[in-house]
Design a protein around this motif. Structure first.
Motif, PDB file in Angstrom:
ATOM      1  N   HIS A  18       0.839  -1.210   0.000  1.00  0.00           N
ATOM      2  CA  HIS A  18       0.000   0.000   0.000  1.00  0.00           C
ATOM      3  C   HIS A  18       0.867   1.250   0.000  1.00  0.00           C
ATOM      4  CE1 HIS A  18      -3.830  -2.043   1.805  1.00  0.00           C
ATOM      5  NE2 HIS A  18      -3.625  -2.356   0.542  1.00  0.00           N
ATOM      6  N   TYR A  53      -0.194   4.921  -0.938  1.00  0.00           N
ATOM      7  CA  TYR A  53      -1.065   5.305   0.170  1.00  0.00           C
ATOM      8  C   TYR A  53      -0.199   5.587   1.395  1.00  0.00           C
ATOM      9  CZ  TYR A  53      -4.808   3.354  -2.739  1.00  0.00           C
ATOM     10  OH  TYR A  53      -5.684   3.073  -3.757  1.00  0.00           O
ATOM     11  N   ASP A  54       0.442   6.748   1.379  1.00  0.00           N
ATOM     12  CA  ASP A  54       1.364   7.111   2.445  1.00  0.00           C
ATOM     13  C   ASP A  54       0.623   7.794   3.599  1.00  0.00           C
ATOM     14  OD1 ASP A  54       0.726   9.570   1.369  1.00  0.00           O
ATOM     15  OD2 ASP A  54       2.750  10.024   0.686  1.00  0.00           O
ATOM     16  N   HIS A  89      -1.764  10.591   2.658  1.00  0.00           N
ATOM     17  CA  HIS A  89      -3.005  10.064   2.091  1.00  0.00           C
ATOM     18  C   HIS A  89      -3.921   9.562   3.207  1.00  0.00           C
ATOM     19  CE1 HIS A  89      -5.509   6.698   0.646  1.00  0.00           C
ATOM     20  NE2 HIS A  89      -5.716   7.479  -0.391  1.00  0.00           N
ATOM     21  N   ASP A  90      -3.360   8.743   4.094  1.00  0.00           N
ATOM     22  CA  ASP A  90      -4.168   8.165   5.169  1.00  0.00           C
ATOM     23  C   ASP A  90      -4.698   9.240   6.115  1.00  0.00           C
ATOM     24  OD1 ASP A  90      -3.641   5.721   4.033  1.00  0.00           O
ATOM     25  OD2 ASP A  90      -2.196   5.097   5.560  1.00  0.00           O
ATOM     26  N   GLU A 135      -5.838  11.997   5.467  1.00  0.00           N
ATOM     27  CA  GLU A 135      -7.019  12.670   4.916  1.00  0.00           C
ATOM     28  C   GLU A 135      -8.316  11.988   5.359  1.00  0.00           C
ATOM     29  OE1 GLU A 135      -6.579  12.728   0.685  1.00  0.00           O
ATOM     30  OE2 GLU A 135      -4.764  13.950   0.758  1.00  0.00           O
ATOM     31  N   HIS A 136      -8.215  10.771   5.840  1.00  0.00           N
ATOM     32  CA  HIS A 136      -9.397   9.969   6.184  1.00  0.00           C
ATOM     33  C   HIS A 136      -9.579   9.960   7.700  1.00  0.00           C
ATOM     34  CE1 HIS A 136      -9.478   8.902   2.023  1.00  0.00           C
ATOM     35  NE2 HIS A 136      -8.238   8.473   2.105  1.00  0.00           N
ATOM     36  N   TRP A 178     -16.373   4.078   0.115  1.00  0.00           N
ATOM     37  CA  TRP A 178     -15.676   5.005  -0.765  1.00  0.00           C
ATOM     38  C   TRP A 178     -16.547   5.355  -1.953  1.00  0.00           C
ATOM     39  CZ3 TRP A 178     -11.231   6.566   1.400  1.00  0.00           C
ATOM     40  CH2 TRP A 178     -10.694   5.734   2.378  1.00  0.00           C
ATOM     41  N   ARG A 233      -2.308   6.062  11.594  1.00  0.00           N
ATOM     42  CA  ARG A 233      -2.905   7.407  11.523  1.00  0.00           C
ATOM     43  C   ARG A 233      -3.246   7.917  12.925  1.00  0.00           C
ATOM     44  NH1 ARG A 233      -7.262  10.174  11.824  1.00  0.00           N
ATOM     45  NH2 ARG A 233      -8.587   8.428  12.390  1.00  0.00           N
TER      46      ARG A 233
END
Length: 162
Positions: free
Chosen positions: A89, A95-96, A99-100, A102-103, A127, A154
């Protein structure tokens, strides 16, 4: 140029193989190809037809090395599978952490739940993108665990910044 010394852990059988001299012929062929390219005027001495001779020797050695798993991972193949998926990933899919991060509304955990529950009739794909096909049970559980690891990463970053 000073380069850092990197120690690679390899199992004893691999170390013994390297020290036995059995790979000397392969190394000699790689260096000879670089020398021949240099003599033909095709490249500087250190560079052979397949790239830098030292890089080729390292690649040849790496191809013959068996990776020594982290301590204890041999007792849980699941951890190795999950770690490999998490690295995929990060490294392949991109998916660094950014990216993570943001969720922030449990999307990663929801996606993990979707993969973990084969009877997720009541769960919708969290999604906007098209719902993926499920894999076999093992693959889906590995994806779920990897997504949970992403969510844990995260949350750990959030706690550190507080």
């Amino acid at each position: 140029m000073n380069r850092p010394v990197v120690m690679l852990r390899v199992p004893e059988p691999t170390r013994a193989l390297i020290l036995s001299g059995v790979l000397v012929d392969d190394i000699e062929v790689t260096i000879a190809a670089a020398r021949d390219a240099w003599r033909a005027g095709e490249a500087p001495f250190a560079v052979g037809p397949n790239g830098h001779a030292a890089e080729q020797v390292l690649a040849m050695l790496a191809a013959r090395c068996q990776v020594d798993p982290a301590a204890g991972w041999d007792r849980s193949p699941a951890l190795a599978l999950i770690a490999a998926e998490r690295m995929r990933h990060l490294d392949v899919k991109g998916y660094d952490a950014a990216h993570d991060d943001e969720h922030t509304h449990d999307e990663l955990a929801d996606m993990a739940r979707w993969y973990a529950d084969p009877d997720a009739a009541g769960l919708e794909w969290p999604w906007e993108a098209e719902c993926p096909r499920r894999g076999d049970r093992l693959a889906d559980l590995v994806r779920a665990a990897s997504l949970l690891a992403a969510e844990i990463d995260r949350l750990a970053r959030v706690q550190v910044t507080r």
